[in-house]
Design an enzyme around this catalytic site. Sequence first.
Site: not given
Length: 343
Positions: A133, A187, A193, A213, A240, A243
Site C-alpha cells: 500500500d 458486477c 455500491c 469520497c 467510510c 460501498c
Amino acid sequence: MTDLKTQLEAKALEEGFAKMRVCRPDAIPQAAGRLAEYVAKGRHGQMGWMEARMGWRGDPTALWPEARSVVMLAEPYTPEIDPLEPLKAQDCGTISVYAQNRDYHDALKKRLKRVGRWLLEQVPEEEIKVFVDTAPVMEKPLGQASGLGWQGKHTNLLARDLGNWFFLGSIFTTLELPADPAEADHCGNCTACLDICPTDAFPAPYQLDARRCISYLTIEHHGPVDEALRPLMGNRIFGCDDCLAICPWNKFAVEAREMRYAGRPELQSPKLAELARLDDAAFRTMFSGNPVKRIGRNRFIRNVLYAIGNSGDSGLLDTAQGLLDDPDDTVKDAARWAVERLR
C-alpha cells in the site's frame, strides 16, 4: 516453476493469506493512461503523491525493471458486525472497519516477508521486493490482472470467493512464475455500491471522485471540508465502508484469521462527547499503533465536530461550544459549524 508456484501458494495459505495469484509486471498497460486521466481531472484532490510518482505507479516495469513476476495476495479482515448498523447511533462516531484495531500495514508486511523469505530459500539466486500500500504500486489493477478478483463499480477489488473485505499485498520477484488468467467482471447490472454512497462520489460506474469520497475527506483532506458536504458525512469520523458493506458478493466473505484486525470495542461505536475531549497526548495514547493516529488530533477532532453537528443532539451543544476557542483554526471552524447546526 509450476511445482514451485504450487508450493508457494501452500506457504501463503499457511501464513494466513486467503488467496494467491500471479501476473506479469507488464499486465496492466492501460493503468498509466487511466491514472493520468484521473489526475488531469483533479479527482485525486490533495493527494499529491499520486501525481508525484505517476511514472512508477502507472507502470510496474518502471518501478523495478528486473522483476519478472508479481505475486498478489489477499488477506481477509471481514468485520464481525454489519458496518452500516453503527451509522444509526448519532451520538457515536463510526470508524472504518480496517482502522478499528492495529495498523494492518505492519502485520501484513511481516507475513509477506515470511512468504518471500521462504521463496528465496528455494531459489537463492533470485530477488524479491514486498509492497503493502505505501509504495507507488497499483495493487487493484494488478489484482485483477492476476485473477485475484476484479475491480467493481466502487473501484475496489472484490472476488467471488472472498467478497471485498480483504487487504492486498504484493511480492515482486525476478523469478518467472507461471501467470494466472485475469479475472472477468462479475458486477452485472448491480449498482448497490453506487446507490448507497452518501455524497455521490461515483461520477460513473468504475469511477471515483475522491474529492467527494468520505474516506478521502476524513483521512486525506487537510483543512475545512466543503460545507455542502459536511451534512452528508453523518457520523463517519474516519473512513467510510458503505460501498463495501452493501456489496452482495460479501455473502461469500471469509472470516478474518488475524486477531489484530478484530475491532476494539471502544472503537466500534465511540461516544462523540468523549472523543471531542481528547487533547493531543490523549489522542496519541488512544490511537497508538492504530491507522487513525496518522491524521493527527486536529483533523480527527474536526471530523468529530462534523459528526456532532449532524447528530441533532442538543446535549452535545456544550461539547461543541467548548472547542470554539481551540488553538487550531480548522477545529474552531468545525466547532462553529456544529454549534450553528445544533442551535
